[in-house]
Design a protein around this motif. Sequence first.
Motif, PDB file in Angstrom:
ATOM      1  N   GLY A 392       0.786  -1.222   0.000  1.00  0.00           N
ATOM      2  CA  GLY A 392       0.000   0.000   0.000  1.00  0.00           C
ATOM      3  C   GLY A 392       0.817   1.270   0.000  1.00  0.00           C
ATOM      4  N   GLY A 393       2.055   1.228   0.514  1.00  0.00           N
ATOM      5  CA  GLY A 393       2.888   2.427   0.553  1.00  0.00           C
ATOM      6  C   GLY A 393       3.774   2.613  -0.654  1.00  0.00           C
ATOM      7  N   TYR A 394       3.705   1.680  -1.615  1.00  0.00           N
ATOM      8  CA  TYR A 394       4.625   1.713  -2.759  1.00  0.00           C
ATOM      9  C   TYR A 394       4.407   2.958  -3.619  1.00  0.00           C
ATOM     10  N   HIS A 395       3.151   3.291  -3.922  1.00  0.00           N
ATOM     11  CA  HIS A 395       2.865   4.435  -4.785  1.00  0.00           C
ATOM     12  C   HIS A 395       3.402   5.732  -4.181  1.00  0.00           C
ATOM     13  N   ILE A 396       3.145   5.930  -2.887  1.00  0.00           N
ATOM     14  CA  ILE A 396       3.569   7.182  -2.257  1.00  0.00           C
ATOM     15  C   ILE A 396       5.085   7.285  -2.223  1.00  0.00           C
ATOM     16  N   ILE A 397       5.764   6.200  -1.881  1.00  0.00           N
ATOM     17  CA  ILE A 397       7.231   6.220  -1.803  1.00  0.00           C
ATOM     18  C   ILE A 397       7.837   6.547  -3.161  1.00  0.00           C
TER      19      ILE A 397
END
Length: 538
Positions: A392-397
Amino acid sequence: MDLFPRRRSSRFSSRYQERGAEPRFDLVLWGVPVVLIGVSGLLIASTQRQVAGDSPWLSQGSAVAALLAALLLVISRTTLLQTVALTVCRWIGLQLQTPRLPGRLVGLLKFPPLFFAGVGGALILCKLTSMGGLWLDHWLTGSVGLVLAAYLSRLPLQRLSLRRSEQWQAGTQGPLPQENRPMGDAWAPVILLALLLATIAMLLAVNLFGTEALGAQRWLALGPFQVQPSEFAKLSTTILVAAVLDRFPIEHPVDLLRPFGVVLAPWALVLIQPDLGTSLVFGAVVLWMLYWSTMPWQWLLLLLSPLPTALLGALHHRGDPGALVVQVVWIAAMGIVAWRHLPWRWISAGLTAAALTATSLGTPWLWEHGLKDYQRDRLTLFLNPSIDPLGGGYHIIQSTIGIGSGGFSGAGLLQGQLTRLQFIPEQHTDFIFSALGEELGFVGCFLVVSGFCAWAWRLLKIATAAKTDFESFLVIGILAMVMFQVVVNVFMTTGLGPVTGIPLPFMSYGRSALLMNCLGIGLVAAVERRCRQTRPFS
């Protein structure tokens, strides 16, 4: 100076109406979207380089040519810029003269639908010669949308008002000229009802027969095209709420049932698709239009109070020791506001406290059973995306890395390496701002955000100067719809907000969203034309 003054009725804008305005092309209203569509087409082409090949025919030369074409459009429509351009050309030794053309030919060349139709024809030719891609689809859709907007700007929107001239004159002191009165057409209720029923029917068709993709059922297949009715529902709902607020001003709390009743069915049908991002846009549009209708700001605070209450309830459920104290103080404060500013003071205060208490107690259950797993992840992982760096945090990172790698001036159009390698899935849609940050850097991001701010300020001035309340509400609704998406998308891509799936207006790839935004420009242009007493274009 108050940056956002309380809305005054358009009846008091006589100074603006009496101004001897000459027919002109609104550079900010039309120029900003045209430039954004042009630049975003190049960014979309950059995101598709690995798919279409490492050496697409769209090179730096074609990018410069596209930017020069946009600049020539602006210069040709602005006498001052035209004079400056000719002066600069003479200074560097280029002898340029403005060609003398017959009057009718000049009128045809200056008619924007003809210009945009010519651009669309050129893009169709490129498509037929296999020089296409998503970037070409984006430009083609934008050209078609701007042609439709140019013709839409000629419509007399005041005839959609539900108020008659007699009803309007009864609430004013003395008569005003006939052209300044909101002369609602006799067919206006039928047209608005048909618009509401068509909106609900399209959204129902999506839930029954729609195409599912990426875990949501949001599209209708119409031949070779995929249409997203929820995008057009935003604009139609804005028109309907503007008509309701114009006919039934908010004078008592019970009057809020009408605008919320209009938006309830479309909002619920969009929410169950599920499309949480678009459903938030409905709420933002209605709340901003309510504020613009001179509703007391205390009522708006009470309408928004469940959001902080739910957040405090979630913190208390997680075991935060101070959340309970803050929550009690917040509910008590809202009860006092209701006691002071609502009728039936004690009853209103008691109902407010009871509703907020129920919201606080019901938040944990809604969190567990009302939201899907990916929705819960989106709402929490932006605070610490490193918890799930490959999920879930891949896009933001990856988005923040891409924006940061652009530095001050960026790597250049079509030169971003992270964009080329497609580290961010579907970057050409919701995360197009990260491609902008990598390839044009801080300068490009600043100019794009400044362009949106200038466009918003222009719409705010048009809404203030509108001749009827219906037109003013309509412009404010379109302004709220676009700018809410801009703020949420920029916050999302920079890691300051959760991933909600809201596109960046005029820049993210999506035919339905781009067409809807262009139609919104046409409606605003119709209001601007009438309040300045000019022809649609000149």
